[in-house]
Structure formats: C-alpha cells, structure tokens
Design a protein around this motif. Structure first.
Motif, PDB file in Angstrom:
ATOM      1  N   ALA A 146       4.978  -9.303  29.283  1.00 14.17           N
ATOM      2  CA  ALA A 146       4.688  -9.139  30.709  1.00 14.17           C
ATOM      3  C   ALA A 146       5.711  -9.896  31.564  1.00 14.17           C
ATOM      4  CB  ALA A 146       3.282  -9.656  31.013  1.00 14.17           C
ATOM      5  N   GLY A 147       6.587 -10.643  30.912  1.00 13.24           N
ATOM      6  CA  GLY A 147       7.557 -11.474  31.620  1.00 13.24           C
ATOM      7  C   GLY A 147       8.779 -10.688  32.066  1.00 13.24           C
TER       8      GLY A 147
ATOM      9  N   THR B 102      14.718 -23.551  11.247  1.00 10.55           N
ATOM     10  CA  THR B 102      13.254 -23.533  11.232  1.00 10.55           C
ATOM     11  C   THR B 102      12.622 -24.758  11.883  1.00 10.55           C
ATOM     12  OG1 THR B 102      13.278 -24.491   9.013  1.00 10.55           O
ATOM     13  CG2 THR B 102      13.145 -22.097   9.165  1.00 10.55           C
ATOM     14  N   ASP B 103      13.319 -25.880  11.916  1.00 13.05           N
ATOM     15  CA  ASP B 103      12.723 -27.079  12.492  1.00 13.05           C
ATOM     16  C   ASP B 103      12.880 -27.132  14.012  1.00 13.05           C
ATOM     17  OD1 ASP B 103      11.288 -28.634  10.765  1.00 13.05           O
ATOM     18  OD2 ASP B 103      12.506 -30.422  11.081  1.00 13.05           O
ATOM     19  N   THR B 104      14.007 -26.669  14.500  1.00 14.44           N
ATOM     20  CA  THR B 104      14.288 -26.779  15.940  1.00 14.44           C
ATOM     21  C   THR B 104      14.115 -25.452  16.679  1.00 14.44           C
ATOM     22  OG1 THR B 104      16.628 -26.453  15.437  1.00 14.44           O
ATOM     23  CG2 THR B 104      15.875 -28.723  15.674  1.00 14.44           C
ATOM     24  N   TRP B 105      13.732 -24.393  15.955  1.00 15.09           N
ATOM     25  CA  TRP B 105      13.468 -23.090  16.559  1.00 15.09           C
ATOM     26  C   TRP B 105      14.677 -22.569  17.336  1.00 15.09           C
ATOM     27  CZ3 TRP B 105       7.807 -22.736  18.811  1.00 15.09           C
ATOM     28  CH2 TRP B 105       6.915 -23.308  17.915  1.00 15.09           C
ATOM     29  N   LYS B 191      11.962 -22.989  21.604  1.00 13.89           N
ATOM     30  CA  LYS B 191      11.065 -24.004  22.173  1.00 13.89           C
ATOM     31  C   LYS B 191      11.268 -24.092  23.690  1.00 13.89           C
ATOM     32  CE  LYS B 191      10.133 -26.990  18.222  1.00 13.89           C
ATOM     33  NZ  LYS B 191      10.498 -28.163  17.452  1.00 13.89           N
ATOM     34  N   ASP B 192      12.537 -24.061  24.113  1.00 12.98           N
ATOM     35  CA  ASP B 192      12.839 -24.162  25.544  1.00 12.98           C
ATOM     36  C   ASP B 192      12.804 -22.809  26.251  1.00 12.98           C
ATOM     37  OD1 ASP B 192      13.220 -26.789  25.066  1.00 12.98           O
ATOM     38  OD2 ASP B 192      15.417 -26.767  25.225  1.00 12.98           O
ATOM     39  N   ASN B 193      12.677 -21.732  25.450  1.00 14.71           N
ATOM     40  CA  ASN B 193      12.719 -20.383  25.999  1.00 14.71           C
ATOM     41  C   ASN B 193      14.002 -20.140  26.811  1.00 14.71           C
ATOM     42  OD1 ASN B 193      11.473 -17.857  26.030  1.00 14.71           O
ATOM     43  ND2 ASN B 193      10.568 -18.203  28.050  1.00 14.71           N
ATOM     44  N   LYS B 194      15.131 -20.461  26.209  1.00 13.32           N
ATOM     45  CA  LYS B 194      16.444 -20.298  26.858  1.00 13.32           C
ATOM     46  C   LYS B 194      17.342 -19.438  25.985  1.00 13.32           C
ATOM     47  CE  LYS B 194      16.160 -23.116  30.484  1.00 13.32           C
ATOM     48  NZ  LYS B 194      16.300 -22.569  31.839  1.00 13.32           N
ATOM     49  N   ARG B 195      18.225 -18.699  26.596  1.00 11.85           N
ATOM     50  CA  ARG B 195      19.171 -17.865  25.856  1.00 11.85           C
ATOM     51  C   ARG B 195      20.531 -17.876  26.537  1.00 11.85           C
ATOM     52  NH1 ARG B 195      18.652 -11.290  25.060  1.00 11.85           N
ATOM     53  NH2 ARG B 195      20.521 -10.993  23.804  1.00 11.85           N
ATOM     54  N   PHE B 212      33.623 -17.029  27.465  1.00 15.73           N
ATOM     55  CA  PHE B 212      32.795 -16.844  28.653  1.00 15.73           C
ATOM     56  C   PHE B 212      31.341 -17.039  28.251  1.00 15.73           C
ATOM     57  CE2 PHE B 212      36.659 -14.689  29.702  1.00 15.73           C
ATOM     58  CZ  PHE B 212      36.852 -15.041  31.029  1.00 15.73           C
ATOM     59  N   GLU B 213      30.596 -17.703  29.080  1.00 16.44           N
ATOM     60  CA  GLU B 213      29.187 -17.891  28.734  1.00 16.44           C
ATOM     61  C   GLU B 213      28.295 -17.398  29.861  1.00 16.44           C
ATOM     62  OE1 GLU B 213      29.802 -22.158  28.045  1.00 16.44           O
ATOM     63  OE2 GLU B 213      28.409 -22.533  29.680  1.00 16.44           O
ATOM     64  N   ILE B 214      27.166 -16.848  29.476  1.00 16.71           N
ATOM     65  CA  ILE B 214      26.227 -16.332  30.479  1.00 16.71           C
ATOM     66  C   ILE B 214      24.805 -16.612  30.002  1.00 16.71           C
ATOM     67  CG2 ILE B 214      26.303 -13.991  29.484  1.00 16.71           C
ATOM     68  CD1 ILE B 214      25.929 -12.949  32.374  1.00 16.71           C
ATOM     69  N   GLU B 215      23.957 -17.021  30.941  1.00 11.27           N
ATOM     70  CA  GLU B 215      22.556 -17.243  30.590  1.00 11.27           C
ATOM     71  C   GLU B 215      21.776 -15.953  30.792  1.00 11.27           C
ATOM     72  OE1 GLU B 215      20.480 -20.330  32.717  1.00 11.27           O
ATOM     73  OE2 GLU B 215      18.780 -20.244  31.319  1.00 11.27           O
ATOM     74  N   LEU B 216      21.010 -15.573  29.787  1.00 10.56           N
ATOM     75  CA  LEU B 216      20.205 -14.354  29.866  1.00 10.56           C
ATOM     76  C   LEU B 216      18.725 -14.708  29.723  1.00 10.56           C
ATOM     77  CD1 LEU B 216      22.168 -11.872  27.525  1.00 10.56           C
ATOM     78  CD2 LEU B 216      22.434 -12.189  29.976  1.00 10.56           C
ATOM     79  N   THR B 217      17.881 -13.808  30.178  1.00  8.74           N
ATOM     80  CA  THR B 217      16.452 -14.002  29.911  1.00  8.74           C
ATOM     81  C   THR B 217      16.232 -13.747  28.414  1.00  8.74           C
ATOM     82  OG1 THR B 217      16.143 -11.728  30.625  1.00  8.74           O
ATOM     83  CG2 THR B 217      15.578 -13.444  32.202  1.00  8.74           C
ATOM     84  N   PRO B 218      15.435 -14.606  27.765  1.00  6.31           N
ATOM     85  CA  PRO B 218      15.284 -14.494  26.294  1.00  6.31           C
ATOM     86  C   PRO B 218      14.611 -13.178  25.875  1.00  6.31           C
ATOM     87  CG  PRO B 218      14.465 -16.587  27.096  1.00  6.31           C
ATOM     88  CD  PRO B 218      14.688 -15.737  28.300  1.00  6.31           C
TER      89      PRO B 218
END
Lengths: 218, 218
Positions: A146-147, B102-105, B191-195, B212-218
């Motif tokens: 839903a996000g 597996t430990d840090t997701w 864990k942080d829900n970042k991509r 080049f780097e870009i932040e995307l929605t996970p």
C-alpha cells in the motif's frame, strides 16, 4: 536411478520439509534467491520469501508487487508483468530459485514454470489463493504493497505519511501471488557431500507425472 | 542524485565492507547467489563463495570448476565454458549476483561483466591472480577440484579413494577464477527501509569512470 509415483509426495519435498524444520529457528530460513531473465536477455536475481506450498500441490508460493519491476507510472497488467519479468527465449515463464539453508548446509535449486495470480484473475480457486495469501501476510508486509511505488526516485518533498489500510480490506491491486511448479530439483548436501537431481517426467501414453531421481557427483 | 570520482572507492564498497565486517562471525556471510542465463535462454542460479576483491580494483573474485557446467567427458575450454555458462542475448558475459546479509538485513544485487581466468590464460597478471587464488584456497577446497568430475552420475563401482594433491602443486587444469566488474549495484537496507542504486558511467569525452548514485523507494 529410481522413480516415484506422483500420488506420493516426491522425495525432494521430504528433504525440503526437513531442511525447513531444521533451520526454522533462523528468520532468514524462509529467504531464497529467484533468478529470471529480463526482457533484454540479461539475468536478474533477488531475494524473496518462501510462503509455503499451494494447498494440495507441490507448487511453491511467493508474493510480489506488480509495480516493482518497472518504474512506470502505471501498474503493469499481470500479462505484461510476467512478460517483462519472467521472459526467457525458450519459455515465457521459466525461473529458477536457489534456496540455501545456512545451518544444515543444504542447497535446493528448483527450476520450473511460474504462474502469476493478480487482480485480474478470474479463476475462483486462484482468486481464493490470492485472498488467503493477502490475509495471512503480516500487516507490515501488507503496508509495503500500500506504500509508495517501489523503484522510483525518492524526492525531498515526498509524502512520507504511513499509508492507511483497513485490516479487513482485501488485496490491493498490486498484490500478486507467484507460484512455481517444480520440474527439476537439484539438491546438494554440503556436509555429506551428496547431490541428487529430481526430474518430473511423464511415461509415454500416461497422464500422471513421475519423479525420476539420480545421484550425481557434487 | 550524486556522483563520485573513480579515484576514490565508490560508496557501495564502503557499504559492502561494513556488511562483511558486521556479518563476519557467520560462516555463510561469504556465500551469495549467482544468476546467469543458460545457452537455451533459461535462468540459472547457484550459491558461490565470495573470495574478496582483485587487488587494486573493484572486481569481485570467485572460483569455479570448469568441469561443473556440462557433464561432458572432456573439460570445456575456458572460451566454451564462458559461452555455455554465461551467455546472454545482449552480452556474452553478463551476470548478476544477489548477496544477502542475514544478520544486518542488507541486500546487494550487483550486475556486471565477468571474466574467466583459466588454465589457458596468457596474461601474466591474470595467471598470477589464478595462482594466488589457488594457494589461498583451503586444502579441502583444492581437493574438490582434484576430485571426480562434478555432475556425473554416481555409479556403484565408482572409485571413492581420496585424490592425492601435492600442497606445493599449482592450480589443476579445471580451476578457474571468475571476476565480476560491477556496472550497477542495487543496495537495500531492509531494517532501515532504504534503497540506493549505484551506476558506473563515463562522462562525454572523458576516460575515467564515475559512480552515479540515486535513492529509490525500496
């Protein structure tokens, strides 16, 4: 070399059930990697969560977000989605999973045909599978569907309010169930240094499937 | 969106180094999944071991057995091997790894071009990379390359004597080093829900690469 009749669970299911049980204390024991071929012919690979078997079958079940494959402003139709994600030159729907169990050192590589059950599904049984999968997902997992559209650039002004979702509401449009019907299971037990390959086959003039198994050098 | 000059390590290397360090207490933290496209166009996927970076480069290093791809009685040449294993319709040598910690997701999906360094290699630097990789492998690992042809049926009469290998002997014929030069790194921190996606590129009329780097929605 041996074969087992389709009316009893194939040997690889016993092995997979045992591996799942022996590794169940690890959260990541349900995580595996899914390889597909992109429309441009290059390989894709990603971590997905195993959601159990489709009731009464040997089909493995997963869930996916139909929006996650292409950063297009409109959700793809299920047909386009499967075309874009799971295309191969031989079969439109071939995929291979690699499932490694970290505690018991067992690897299952399963090749088979996929089916995607999306919002346009008309078959009643499949619609039910999708609904069941939705309601058995955690609320956190449902929230992701839903996000915001996955794979789009994050912009500073982006609305970061939590989406609202009624717990009794059915699956959102982008929620899809993916099923994998195994055709070949390549099993390696690294501790024992053993490898078995199970292949689904039909005997001439017979309808039922059989699983042939053969031991290979690892 | 940001870019970093090629003369400094790209950001994804810091992230990968941190993940390796944070998960190093787990034996399986060096295991990842490699997806390729088979000659028939279907996807392949298997677990391999990360052997670090090729010195002075951003290339990831792995080892593989040239005999393991096809159960033919003769080892394939390196050229045939790469053709059969790593073919894709766009590029002959495209592959994608999926590396989940597996430990840090954290998940790294790295796409790039591969190179195979086998027994016929003539470039001195590459020959050295292969030799170094051989001598830094454990004796158990070396034994596998000296053992029976992988992927062939096990027969009852099979000679199961341990192969003998002089510890000072150089790499056996089937021992290959595979290097992956990343072109795109897709990083997700669950864990942080970042991509973040890092893409290697060249500016017009310039020789050096940039990330080049870009932040995307996970």
């Amino acid at each position: 070399m041996a074969c087992s009749c389709s009316s009893v669970p194939p040997q690889w299911r016993h092995l997979l059930s045992n591996a799942l049980q022996a590794n169940q204390h690890l959260k990541h024991s349900r995580y595996l990697q899914l390889a597909t071929v992109r429309a441009n012919g290059s390989p894709a690979n990603r971590t997905i969560v195993f959601r159990g078997f489709v009731e009464g079958t040997d089909k493995l079940q997963f869930t996916t977000d139909s929006r996650s494959q292409k950063a297009t402003p409109l959700p793809l139709s299920v047909k386009d989605f499967s075309k874009s994600l799971f295309r191969s030159t031989k079969s439109s729907f071939a995929l291979r999973i690699c499932y490694y169990f970290t505690d018991t050192w067992e690897q299952f590589r399963i090749h088979g045909l996929l089916e995607i059950i999306g919002k346009s599904e008309t078959d009643m049984n499949k619609k039910l599978i999708r609904e069941k999968a939705w309601f058995s997902s955690s609320s956190k997992s449902r929230m992701q569907f839903a996000g915001p559209h996955p794979g789009l650039p994050v912009v500073a002004s982006q609305d970061d309010h939590e989406p609202e979702l009624d717990s009794e509401q059915g699956p959102v449009d982008c929620f899809c169930v993916v099923t994998l019907e195994p055709e070949e299971v390549d099993y390696v037990h690294l501790k024992d240094n053993k490898r078995w390959v199970y292949t689904r086959s039909k005997k001439e003039n017979e309808e039922a499937y059989f699983w042939f198994e053969i031991e290979l050098t690892p």
